[in-house]
Design a protein around this motif. Structure first.
Motif, PDB file in Angstrom:
ATOM      1  N   MET A 568       1.025 -30.601   5.456  1.00  0.00           N
ATOM      2  CA  MET A 568       1.319 -31.512   6.600  1.00  0.00           C
ATOM      3  C   MET A 568       2.768 -31.446   6.899  1.00  0.00           C
ATOM      4  O   MET A 568       3.496 -32.631   6.601  1.00  0.00           O
ATOM      5  CB  MET A 568       0.730 -32.786   6.215  1.00  0.00           C
ATOM      6  CG  MET A 568      -0.967 -32.888   6.260  1.00  0.00           C
ATOM      7  SD  MET A 568      -1.661 -32.751   7.781  1.00  0.00           S
ATOM      8  CE  MET A 568      -1.173 -34.494   8.430  1.00  0.00           C
ATOM      9  N   VAL A 569       3.364 -30.532   7.454  1.00  0.00           N
ATOM     10  CA  VAL A 569       4.787 -30.780   7.710  1.00  0.00           C
ATOM     11  C   VAL A 569       5.023 -30.923   9.206  1.00  0.00           C
ATOM     12  O   VAL A 569       4.224 -30.190  10.101  1.00  0.00           O
ATOM     13  CB  VAL A 569       5.577 -29.234   7.285  1.00  0.00           C
ATOM     14  CG1 VAL A 569       7.083 -29.397   7.711  1.00  0.00           C
ATOM     15  CG2 VAL A 569       5.386 -29.116   5.804  1.00  0.00           C
ATOM     16  N   ARG A 570       5.885 -31.841   9.606  1.00  0.00           N
ATOM     17  CA  ARG A 570       5.923 -32.322  10.860  1.00  0.00           C
ATOM     18  C   ARG A 570       6.501 -31.083  11.671  1.00  0.00           C
ATOM     19  O   ARG A 570       7.264 -30.382  11.268  1.00  0.00           O
ATOM     20  CB  ARG A 570       6.824 -33.415  11.048  1.00  0.00           C
ATOM     21  CG  ARG A 570       6.995 -34.001  12.590  1.00  0.00           C
ATOM     22  CD  ARG A 570       7.749 -35.278  12.418  1.00  0.00           C
ATOM     23  NE  ARG A 570       7.454 -35.865  13.884  1.00  0.00           N
ATOM     24  CZ  ARG A 570       8.696 -35.674  14.751  1.00  0.00           C
ATOM     25  NH1 ARG A 570       9.678 -35.103  14.265  1.00  0.00           N
ATOM     26  NH2 ARG A 570       8.703 -36.158  15.695  1.00  0.00           N
ATOM     27  N   GLY A 571       5.907 -30.691  12.811  1.00  0.00           N
ATOM     28  CA  GLY A 571       6.197 -29.521  13.797  1.00  0.00           C
ATOM     29  C   GLY A 571       5.316 -28.530  13.564  1.00  0.00           C
ATOM     30  O   GLY A 571       5.257 -27.668  14.479  1.00  0.00           O
ATOM     31  N   THR A 572       4.418 -28.148  12.388  1.00  0.00           N
ATOM     32  CA  THR A 572       3.448 -27.294  12.344  1.00  0.00           C
ATOM     33  C   THR A 572       2.336 -27.568  13.194  1.00  0.00           C
ATOM     34  O   THR A 572       2.116 -28.518  13.693  1.00  0.00           O
ATOM     35  CB  THR A 572       3.120 -27.370  11.009  1.00  0.00           C
ATOM     36  OG1 THR A 572       2.214 -28.384  10.694  1.00  0.00           O
ATOM     37  CG2 THR A 572       4.176 -26.808   9.999  1.00  0.00           C
ATOM     38  N   GLY A 573       1.403 -26.503  13.276  1.00  0.00           N
ATOM     39  CA  GLY A 573       0.064 -26.747  14.005  1.00  0.00           C
ATOM     40  C   GLY A 573      -0.884 -27.539  13.570  1.00  0.00           C
ATOM     41  O   GLY A 573      -1.269 -28.416  14.380  1.00  0.00           O
ATOM     42  N   LYS A1081      -0.960 -15.095   4.109  1.00  0.00           N
ATOM     43  CA  LYS A1081       0.092 -14.511   4.804  1.00  0.00           C
ATOM     44  C   LYS A1081      -0.233 -14.074   6.209  1.00  0.00           C
ATOM     45  O   LYS A1081       0.596 -14.110   7.097  1.00  0.00           O
ATOM     46  CB  LYS A1081       0.949 -13.806   3.963  1.00  0.00           C
ATOM     47  CG  LYS A1081       1.718 -14.351   2.508  1.00  0.00           C
ATOM     48  CD  LYS A1081       2.734 -15.295   3.120  1.00  0.00           C
ATOM     49  CE  LYS A1081       3.349 -15.792   1.934  1.00  0.00           C
ATOM     50  NZ  LYS A1081       4.195 -17.153   2.333  1.00  0.00           N
ATOM     51  N   GLN A1082      -1.222 -13.177   6.087  1.00  0.00           N
ATOM     52  CA  GLN A1082      -1.497 -12.450   7.363  1.00  0.00           C
ATOM     53  C   GLN A1082      -2.094 -13.144   8.348  1.00  0.00           C
ATOM     54  O   GLN A1082      -2.401 -13.012   9.407  1.00  0.00           O
ATOM     55  CB  GLN A1082      -2.427 -11.349   7.125  1.00  0.00           C
ATOM     56  CG  GLN A1082      -3.843 -11.682   6.508  1.00  0.00           C
ATOM     57  CD  GLN A1082      -4.558 -11.693   7.542  1.00  0.00           C
ATOM     58  OE1 GLN A1082      -4.588 -11.322   8.980  1.00  0.00           O
ATOM     59  NE2 GLN A1082      -5.687 -12.518   7.309  1.00  0.00           N
ATOM     60  N   LEU A1083      -2.491 -14.676   7.902  1.00  0.00           N
ATOM     61  CA  LEU A1083      -3.355 -15.559   8.788  1.00  0.00           C
ATOM     62  C   LEU A1083      -2.136 -15.862   9.727  1.00  0.00           C
ATOM     63  O   LEU A1083      -2.526 -16.630  10.959  1.00  0.00           O
ATOM     64  CB  LEU A1083      -3.796 -16.702   8.104  1.00  0.00           C
ATOM     65  CG  LEU A1083      -5.000 -16.352   7.190  1.00  0.00           C
ATOM     66  CD1 LEU A1083      -5.505 -17.819   6.874  1.00  0.00           C
ATOM     67  CD2 LEU A1083      -6.251 -16.030   8.252  1.00  0.00           C
ATOM     68  N   GLY A1084      -0.879 -16.049   9.687  1.00  0.00           N
ATOM     69  CA  GLY A1084       0.178 -16.467  10.431  1.00  0.00           C
ATOM     70  C   GLY A1084      -0.013 -17.756  10.446  1.00  0.00           C
ATOM     71  O   GLY A1084      -0.322 -18.702   9.720  1.00  0.00           O
ATOM     72  N   ASN A1085       0.486 -18.307  11.837  1.00  0.00           N
ATOM     73  CA  ASN A1085       0.500 -19.781  12.236  1.00  0.00           C
ATOM     74  C   ASN A1085      -0.861 -20.526  12.300  1.00  0.00           C
ATOM     75  O   ASN A1085      -1.013 -21.229  12.562  1.00  0.00           O
ATOM     76  CB  ASN A1085       1.027 -19.827  13.282  1.00  0.00           C
ATOM     77  CG  ASN A1085       2.528 -19.674  13.404  1.00  0.00           C
ATOM     78  OD1 ASN A1085       3.222 -19.515  12.316  1.00  0.00           O
ATOM     79  ND2 ASN A1085       3.034 -19.356  14.533  1.00  0.00           N
ATOM     80  N   LYS A1086      -1.953 -19.663  11.974  1.00  0.00           N
ATOM     81  CA  LYS A1086      -3.260 -20.083  11.947  1.00  0.00           C
ATOM     82  C   LYS A1086      -3.386 -21.162  10.717  1.00  0.00           C
ATOM     83  O   LYS A1086      -4.224 -22.055  10.667  1.00  0.00           O
ATOM     84  CB  LYS A1086      -4.530 -19.264  11.946  1.00  0.00           C
ATOM     85  CG  LYS A1086      -4.648 -18.325  13.024  1.00  0.00           C
ATOM     86  CD  LYS A1086      -5.646 -17.510  13.167  1.00  0.00           C
ATOM     87  CE  LYS A1086      -5.931 -16.431  14.253  1.00  0.00           C
ATOM     88  NZ  LYS A1086      -6.913 -15.402  13.823  1.00  0.00           N
ATOM     89  N   CYS A1087      -2.534 -20.733   9.566  1.00  0.00           N
ATOM     90  CA  CYS A1087      -2.404 -21.641   8.314  1.00  0.00           C
ATOM     91  C   CYS A1087      -0.988 -22.174   8.540  1.00  0.00           C
ATOM     92  O   CYS A1087       0.016 -21.551   8.217  1.00  0.00           O
ATOM     93  CB  CYS A1087      -2.843 -20.870   7.240  1.00  0.00           C
ATOM     94  SG  CYS A1087      -2.971 -21.644   5.732  1.00  0.00           S
ATOM     95  N   SER A1088      -0.913 -23.426   8.495  1.00  0.00           N
ATOM     96  CA  SER A1088       0.323 -24.280   8.600  1.00  0.00           C
ATOM     97  C   SER A1088       1.226 -23.920   7.486  1.00  0.00           C
ATOM     98  O   SER A1088       2.490 -24.155   7.533  1.00  0.00           O
ATOM     99  CB  SER A1088       0.196 -25.578   8.657  1.00  0.00           C
ATOM    100  OG  SER A1088      -0.432 -25.884   9.924  1.00  0.00           O
ATOM    101  N   VAL A1089       0.629 -23.369   6.440  1.00  0.00           N
ATOM    102  CA  VAL A1089       1.594 -23.313   5.163  1.00  0.00           C
ATOM    103  C   VAL A1089       2.483 -21.936   5.401  1.00  0.00           C
ATOM    104  O   VAL A1089       3.744 -22.075   4.945  1.00  0.00           O
ATOM    105  CB  VAL A1089       0.942 -22.935   3.777  1.00  0.00           C
ATOM    106  CG1 VAL A1089       0.264 -21.600   3.873  1.00  0.00           C
ATOM    107  CG2 VAL A1089       1.620 -22.795   2.554  1.00  0.00           C
ATOM    108  N   ASN A1090       2.136 -21.088   6.114  1.00  0.00           N
ATOM    109  CA  ASN A1090       3.079 -20.217   6.648  1.00  0.00           C
ATOM    110  C   ASN A1090       4.093 -20.615   7.592  1.00  0.00           C
ATOM    111  O   ASN A1090       5.034 -19.888   7.522  1.00  0.00           O
ATOM    112  CB  ASN A1090       2.078 -19.171   7.264  1.00  0.00           C
ATOM    113  CG  ASN A1090       1.243 -18.279   6.534  1.00  0.00           C
ATOM    114  OD1 ASN A1090       1.354 -17.992   5.262  1.00  0.00           O
ATOM    115  ND2 ASN A1090       0.103 -18.177   6.994  1.00  0.00           N
ATOM    116  N   GLU A1091       3.656 -21.566   8.266  1.00  0.00           N
ATOM    117  CA  GLU A1091       4.951 -22.047   9.164  1.00  0.00           C
ATOM    118  C   GLU A1091       5.910 -22.993   8.438  1.00  0.00           C
ATOM    119  O   GLU A1091       7.129 -22.712   8.540  1.00  0.00           O
ATOM    120  CB  GLU A1091       4.208 -23.141  10.146  1.00  0.00           C
ATOM    121  CG  GLU A1091       3.633 -22.539  10.928  1.00  0.00           C
ATOM    122  CD  GLU A1091       2.816 -23.341  12.311  1.00  0.00           C
ATOM    123  OE1 GLU A1091       3.611 -23.792  13.192  1.00  0.00           O
ATOM    124  OE2 GLU A1091       1.708 -23.866  12.013  1.00  0.00           O
TER     125      GLU A1091
END
Length: 1608
Positions: A568-573, A1081-1091
């Motif tokens: 839950m990082v501010r600015g992520t999807g 990792k390949q999920l990209g921005n679908k998973c906020s941990v990558n953002e």
């Protein structure tokens, strides 16, 4: 003693047997066993003597005395089955002798035996009662007045056996029957032998009483029902009872029909799944077969229901044709799942379709399912216990792919319980189910992971609204209940986050989610941890029922998911999704703290909760107000995050829709209004005399959490500018007073040990303020002024402490606060915004107040102030950390202008190493950072001191090995110290260099276990060697810098070679975790941990990427690096030779294969730097390497190297022509490679004349190989010729083609079918027709395309993007590099590797090209299958299933005795034993029983020795033995070739046959041949004159079996 001898003795001495018995009872010299034997003989004389009837009055007292003085004491002394007792081999014989004597005495007593029988029955009853009580209480006592349980059972057996001669047998039967059932039910330590005697012998005798039959069979059934609900032991006893009394339960004359009882079928399901005892499972299968067979033969109509599952089993003669195939397939599948071999199980699995169809088929006539779903669940649960994980995966995938729409009724038949029970346990606990299968790409979702979401969606579609709520709640409960791994949890939570929104979760479910996160998630990899938290947050948005979720529970759960390394990082999807959901549903959530009785105004619910939450977060309890401890931070964290989520969501909504965002002024969420209580408290905190310190601390916690949650990254600042503006206004409204309050507290009011936590909080707030206000406004000036004041007061405080003679706690704490304040400002200046650099001048005076030599000793009044040792230790560590942070800052200042007050660098380094003895955590890390900064100042004059610093740093690495919070910073500092640029230039064989070599080896070894360790070393070293590591080195002359770098790299050649071939060996579970991380990792921005986390510096592939980047970077100074390149090339070739000598042949993707592949990849990288001289020196070696190499990927790279060298240096092409000279001794592999090189090399030439001349040489060189006998060489030669001929046609080399016109008929020749297939493969091969050696020369091809197309595991593939992420950064100007990063051509990217094939859904894998057609489809659901078990109808009468003791030999039908005493090889005897068991030989005779214990014998007999009656007859005893067998009626047959031997095909075996087998070498001795009735020989057609003795014996055993056993 023989009875005839007794009669003669009686006649001669005229003494009656009664007198002899009396004399024997009074003779103490006679042993007990002899006395019992003699008494049995005397009693037998009395039984046979007609005159004994006239002496009845004398016999009765004698019999009573024998029973009381001999029988009962002897029986009490026998101990055969007590747990923990040693067994005497003579006791069983004594037991039977005493029982026989007892029965004889009772029989001699006649009609007056009633009292004696009653006393014996009472003794048995007391013995069984005592045994049951012992088992109930769980202990084993030493009772001398009762019988052992096995003895009591045996005595009862004798009584029942001779019941017809006893006058009161019905009475003692009635008395003992309930006690026998009680013994079976309550025996905790279940004894197979005793229970089998009870079930197999006693109970049938009890049931032989026709008058009480119905009563007793009903009592046994009631016992079975009680055992059904017990544990494993009870279930085992239940099946022993059912099998032992199968004739009574399944017999036609029996009035009690067990097949009509629903409990019976439920018990069968339990027995089929008993995992602890294979015998119980076999008994359950036997009962199932017999029940089905009995029902079908008797044409019964049965409908059985169970209280838990409803209609469990039914049968109707009208539907027998539909039911029988279903049950046959069911039994076949269950039986086959007992097999371990996958090739046996796999063909049977498609028959599950029959069961699934039956489960979905509702017959209209009876109106019920053809098969109840619980039987299907039994199969799947059985599969979950199989030894092979592929079977587990098949079962789970089959469940997840069930067509629920075709079977809607199963939802109400225990389906959800089955899913949330066994299926969920398997999904969550077994990480191996998610292993990436062969053929699945790296980063792809495993088949099980893909199937979870559609399955959950189908389940929810089938359930009603109430059932959906319960199902989803129970699923989260199962997650919290089961011990689950990170990988399974990730895929399950991903499915939960993606299912269609179903509002089902309430506060209880959120509590379970927090439990799962805190219990199962926090200790996992950061990527997996963040992804799971992300999925949980998304699932809450989908599943939360706003009418059942309270804002308090929601805030706690989100705070649990949002941590420093959370999602839950501010600015992520994800932040935007949660904030939007909160804005939409916030006014509908419950508020547990609300005390309003009326309905609130619309649109104010969330704002009222936030206001109340802020008030509650700053509220101070009376205990806190009177205490001095720092309040907790969790409540402030929750409310701060919820505030930002709510405001961000509202602001985003207002930006998207200005008209509908704000319903009314009361509904506007403003940070200024919400935080007004916090601002009021902080503005009055410095002047309010009665304000509790805890209240101010709580307000400061809220400000700190708000700034922390807001974030300072570009992503966070770009989230919502309006929120940032509001927060900035709130902070500015109280900034001046807050800063003054902090300065006041830090410089004057830190007086207690509890205030140490406040020091950390206050300094952390100052850092946050400086980061939030980086410069250019009034707030920045306020922060600067406060920091300036803080520095001045802190220095003054420390100076004033120097004048004090005696330190006290209060003064020491003031010093600690002042030092911590100085270190805080130093960190702000050193790492913070540039606007705060002006504070550096004020900090230069800190050097004179550091007191490094004095330390931070414990004050004199510490004991009186109740300061514990642990508390003071923490204070010391904080002081040391702060002190050395200031030192590090002063050393960092330009020109070291403040270092004169600290002492010499050598003294500082020594003091830093000394302080590491007492420092922990961050203090140790700060000491290491300072040591790293001191290394370049002391390395020239203090080599020993540098070595000591390296050793000290390594000790800290070992100390922090298991400290996950501090290990990585310590590791970075260790590498920075040990491999500091100033030390990397140390001469070879110096003390520093040797220590660097030692620790490099340690780091490589550690890197095999811990991902990322080796990365730190190589990122650092390669950065230095590439010229971008140290500012000190860069200031030197470029030529000298280059020389130093090259010298260092050459000296550390071993490290470079180790890194170039580095690749850790991971266990399968860790490999699965890495594959899952790649998927995330390949999920990209679908998973906020990558953002939140863009890169992974712990990827072990970065080690090789760093080396490659370094090697490519030297192209700028290629000539200077030539000696290094030549040495590296030589060492790489030597590495390849060493591995070839170790392992000549190896499998695809084995470690030698991957190692050699890495070696030649680096050779390809440095190939542009290879001189012609070096190439000429090694070109022959490269050709020889092709001859020794057996893996295609390595051959491709060696060929590529040769192609590039031969093209670059044409003078070396003579080696190619020499190799193509016709030589039949050449290996096939090298000839194929040389022809491929020839074909490719011609295409590389730019000049057309050179090309024509080359092909003019190539055609006659390759042509002879197209005519050799060897098929593979001939096809490769033809392919190369055709390829070159086609190219010549395209280029118009007409004259060349005319000169070699004889080639055309050869190229047009047709090969056979096999050749055409190979030809097709060659024409489709990417290497021959798509690969271009020069155009495709790139990092992408070497490290990604070629490994992929060559079949190397994707763990070896390195994406070009990883080279961009790895230091040194050299790819900005890619065009100037001799080795480009990306391949300019698209051809290889379009090629596919087609050798790997997947069968079915990805479970059954094969690399065998010959089975590709088979791999395309599942095995048929019908037809014959391999089955290593007896057909089910033939096992209905297995006698050993009725026995509990598995060592009881199976009764054999034939009378064949096989004598193998002359055989002395355990291999032959083991195989022969297995053959004898298979064909039912009654007795196997061995020369010694020691063979049975031989491991070789046991490997070949595969436990058959447990089922064969084995006797020992030594070879010397054979003549006597065979004569004894002749007297018993056996026909003696020898297996031998003699003058009079009979042909096996013409010989008829008698029923009682003895088969004598000869010795392996000498056969049967002559003296034994003369004793035989006949010799039989096996007719032969070949040249060899004899068969193996085991084979010969097996042929004769089978012929006997065919003639005598299965003749009917």
């Amino acid at each position: 003693m023989d009875s005839i001898l007794l009669k003669l003795l009686q006649r001669e001495s005229a003494v009656s047997p009664v007198q002899l018995i009396q004399n024997l009872l009074r003779d103490p010299s006679c042993a007990l066993d002899d006395r019992i034997e003699a008494l049995n003989s005397l009693c037998s004389v009395l039984e046979s003597d007609a005159k004994g009837c006239q002496q009845h009055d004398q016999i009765l007292p004698v019999c009573e005395e024998v029973i009381n003085t001999i029988c009962i004491p002897s029986l009490k002394a026998v101990n055969t089955s007590r747990v923990g007792k040693t067994k005497d081999s003579s006791q069983p014989q004594r037991l039977h002798a005493a029982c026989e004597l007892l029965i004889r005495c009772l029989g001699l007593s006649g009609s007056q035996s009633a009292d004696l029988i009653e006393s014996v029955a009472l003794l048995i009853d007391a013995s069984l009662r005592t045994y049951c009580e012992e088992q109930r209480l769980g202990y084993d006592s030493e009772h001398k007045d009762v019988l052992d349980v096995k003895t009591a059972v045996e005595v009862m057996n004798y009584l029942l056996k001779h019941a017809s001669t006893l006058s009161t047998h019905h009475e003692f039967e009635t008395q003992l029957f309930p006690r026998v059932l009680d013994t079976l039910e309550h025996s905790r330590f279940y004894t197979e032998g005793t229970a089998s005697r009870v079930v197999g012998i006693l109970l049938p005798k009890f049931l032989s009483n026709a008058d009480r039959y119905q009563e007793r069979i009903s009592a046994i059934w009631e016992l079975l029902l009680r055992l059904k609900t017990g544990g494993h032991d009870a279930v085992e006893k239940a099946f022993l009872l059912l099998c032992g009394l199968a004739d009574h339960f399944f017999g036609g004359a029996c009035s009690f029909d067990v097949t009509s009882q629903g409990e019976f079928w439920a018990l069968l399901q339990v027995g089929l799944l008993t995992g602890t005892n294979a015998v119980t499972r076999k008994r359950a299968m036997y009962l199932l077969k017999r029940a089905i067979d009995t029902i079908s033969r008797c044409d019964r109509t049965i409908t059985c229901t169970d209280a838990a599952t409803g209609l469990l089993f039914w049968w109707s003669p009208a539907h027998a044709a539909q039911l029988m195939p279903v049950w046959q397939d069911y039994i076949l599948i269950i039986e086959t799942l007992e097999e371990n071999q996958v090739h046996v199980v796999k063909p049977v699995l498609p028959r599950m379709k029959t069961l699934i169809t039956a489960m979905a088929t509702v017959l209209p006539d009876p109106g019920c399912l053809l098969l109840h779903p619980s039987w299907l669940y039994t199969v799947y649960r059985k599969a979950f216990t199989h030894d092979n994980k592929n079977i587990h995966r098949w079962a789970l995938l089959d469940i997840l792919q069930l067509d629920l729409a075709a079977s809607p009724h199963i939802i109400t038949m225990g389906f959800t319980q089955f899913i949330l029970g066994p299926v969920m346990s398997k999904l969550l606990q077994d990480t191996s189910l998610y292993n990436r299968l062969e053929g699945e790409k790296l980063g792809s979702c495993p088949v099980i992971g893909q199937a979870i979401l559609p399955f959950l969606t189908k389940c929810l579609d089938m359930l009603g609204s109430a059932e959906k709520v319960q199902f989803m709640q129970d699923m989260i409960t199962a997650l919290s209940r089961e011990p689950c791994g990170a990988v399974p949890l990730l895929y399950v939570t991903q499915a939960l986050a993606s299912v269609p929104p179903v509002p089902t979760w309430g506060d209880a479910t959120l509590a379970h989610i927090r439990q799962v996160v805190m219990t199962h998630v926090m200790t996992n990899n950061i990527t997996l941890r963040g992804a799971i938290q992300c999925h949980f947050a998304q699932a809450i948005c989908n599943m939360a029922d706003v009418e059942k979720v309270s804002l308090q529970q929601l805030a706690s759960t989100l705070a649990c998911l949002e941590r420093e390394d959370g999602c839950m990082v501010r600015g992520t999807g994800l932040w935007e999704q949660v904030s939007s959901w909160l804005t939409e549903h916030g006014d509908h959530l419950l508020d547990l703290s609300s005390s309003q009785t009326g309905d609130p105004a619309p649109g104010t619910h969330l704002s009222r909760f936030l206001q109340a939450g802020v008030q509650a977060a700053i509220q101070v309890s009376p205990e806190e107000a009177s205490g001095s401890d720092l309040p907790g931070r969790s409540e402030a964290h929750s409310i701060a995050m919820l505030l930002l989520l709510a405001v961000d969501g509202q602001m985003k909504g207002s930006q998207e829709n200005q008209e509908t965002a704000l319903h009314s002024p009361a509904g506007v969420l403003s940070l200024e209004s919400l935080l007004s209580p916090v601002v009021q408290v902080l503005n009055s905190a410095r002047t309010h005399p009665y304000l509790p310190p805890a209240k101010a601390d709580r307000c400061l916690h809220i400000l700190s959490c708000l700034m922390q949650e807001h974030g300072t990254s570009e992503m966070a600042r770009g989230c919502c500018a309006s929120t940032t503006q509001q927060l900035s206004q709130v902070l500015q409204s109280c900034l001046e007073e807050t800063l003054a309050f902090l300065v006041q507290k830090l410089t004057a009011e830190i007086t207690k040990m509890a205030d140490i936590g406040r020091v950390n909080m206050y300094t952390q707030l100052l850092k946050q303020f400086s980061t939030f206000y980086p410069g250019g406004n009034h707030a920045t000036n306020l922060v600067l002024g406060s920091l300036q004041t803080l520095v001045e007061r802190s220095i003054s405080t420390l100076e004033s402490q120097d004048s004090q003679q005696v330190s006290v706690v209060q003064s020491q704490l003031c010093c600690l606060a002042a030092m911590r304040s100085l270190s805080c400002v130093c960190e702000i200046v050193q790492t913070g915004p540039a606007a705060y650099r002006r504070l550096g001048e004020a900090l230069t005076g800190a050097g004179r107040v550091l007191r490094l030599q004095d330390g931070f000793g414990k004050p004199a009044d510490a004991d009186s102030e109740h300061v514990s040792r642990e508390d003071w230790g923490r204070a010391v560590c904080l002081y040391v950390e702060s002190q050395w942070t200031v030192v590090d800052f002063l050393l960092w200042l330009p020109g070291n202008r403040a270092c004169h007050a600290l002492g010499s660098p050598a003294e500082l380094l020594t003091r830093a190493m000394d302080n590491t003895e007492v420092a922990t955590g961050m203090a140790a890390i700060q000491l290491m950072r300072t040591m790293e900064r001191l290394i370049p100042l002391v390395h020239e004059s203090g080599e020993s001191l540098c070595v000591a610093a390296m050793d000290c740093a390594w000790k800290l690495v070992q100390d922090f090995y298991r400290d996950t919070d501090h290990f990585w910073p310590v590791m970075y500092s260790f590498v920075g110290i040990t491999f500091h640029p100033a030390l990397m230039a140390a001469p070879a064989m110096s003390a520093v260099f040797l220590r660097q070599q030692q620790y490099a080896g340690e780091l490589f070894a550690m890197g095999e276990r811990i991902r990322g360790v080796t990365n730190i070393l190589l990122r650092h070293c390669c950065g230095y060697w590439a010229g971008g590591c140290s500012a000190d080195v860069q200031t030197a002359e470029p030529s000298s810098t280059l020389a130093v770098q090259m010298s260092s790299a050459t000296a550390h050649m071993d490290m470079i070679l180790e890194a170039a071939t580095f690749g850790p060996h991971f266990k399968r579970n860790l490999r699965t975790e890495l594959d899952t991380i790649a998927y995330v990792k390949q999920l990209g921005n679908k998973c906020s941990v990558n953002e939140a986390y863009k890169g992974d510096e712990r990827d072990d592939k970065q080690v090789r990427a760093c080396i490659v980047n370094f090697l490519v970077s030297i192209s700028r100074h290629q000539e200077q690096w030539t000696p290094f390149i030549e040495l590296l090339f030589t060492r790489l070739v030597e590495k390849d030779q060493e591995m070839t000598k170790k392992v000549h042949r190896y499998h695809l993707n084995a470690y030698p294969h991957r190692y050699k592949n890495r070696v030649w990849q680096v050779v390809l990288v440095i190939l542009p730097y290879i001189s012609e001289t070096l190439a000429a020196q090694y070109v022959d070696h490269l050709f020889n390497t092709l001859a020794a190499e057996n893996q295609i990927s390595v051959r491709y790279m060696v060929e590529w190297c040769l192609l590039l060298l031969l093209h670059r240096y044409p003078s070396l092409q003579s080696h190619l022509w020499d190799g193509l000279r016709h030589d039949s001794d050449k290996r096939i592999g090298i000839m194929a490679s040389q022809m491929e090189i020839t074909a490719h090399l011609g295409l590389l030439l730019e000049d057309k004349q050179e090309q024509e001349a080359f092909f003019d040489k190539a055609f006659p060189a390759v042509m002879p190989w197209a005519l050799v006998p060897h098929f593979a060489v001939r096809v490769f030669a033809l392919s190369a010729l055709q390829w070159m001929w086609r190219y010549c046609q395209e280029q118009g080399f007409t004259s060349l083609m005319e000169r070699h016109s004889l080639l055309r008929p050869c190229l047009d020749a047709k090969e056979n079918i096999t050749a055409s297939k190979v030809w097709k493969k060659l024409t489709e091969n990417w290497y021959i027709y798509n690969f271009r050696p020069r155009q495709d020369y790139s990092v992408e091809t070497i490290f990604h395309s070629l490994p992929y197309l060559s079949g190397i595991t994707d763990a070896e593939w390195i994406s070009p993007n990883l080279f961009l992420q790895s230091p040194p950064a050299i790819w900005e100007d890619e065009e100037s590099k001799p080795l480009p990063l990306w391949n300019a051509r698209e051809d290889l990217r379009k090629c596919l590797y087609s050798l790997w094939k997947i069968k079915g859904p990805g479970i059954w894998n094969s690399q065998d090209d010959s089975k590709q057609e088979e791999s395309q489809s599942e095995p048929p659901a019908e037809g014959n299958v391999q089955k290593k078990i007896i057909t089910w109808r033939h096992t209905l009468e297995e006698p050993h299933l009725n026995m509990a003791d598995m060592h009881i030999k199976v009764v054999r039908k034939g009378h064949l005795v096989v004598v193998a005493s002359l055989i002395d090889k355990p291999t032959n005897l083991g195989g022969l034993c297995r053959t004898c068991e298979i064909f039912g030989v009654s007795t196997l005779v061995l020369g010694s029983m020691k063979y049975v214990e031989d491991k070789t014998f046991q490997q070949l007999s595969v436990s058959s020795q447990g089922w064969v009656n084995i006797q020992e007859v030594r070879p010397g005893e054979l003549p006597e033995y065979v004569e004894e067998m002749r007297r018993q009626g056996y026909f003696l047959i020898g297996v031998e070739q003699t003058a009079d031997s009979r042909n096996l095909t013409e010989f008829t075996f008698p029923d009682k046959s003895l088969l004598l087998l000869g010795n392996e070498k000498e056969g049967i001795p002559v003296e034994l041949i003369h004793q035989l009735d006949v010799c039989v020989e096996i007719p032969q057609q070949g040249i060899c004159r004899s068969l193996n003795v085991h084979v010969s014996g097996a042929l004769l055993i089978w012929e006997y079996t065919r003639q005598q056993v299965i003749k009917d």
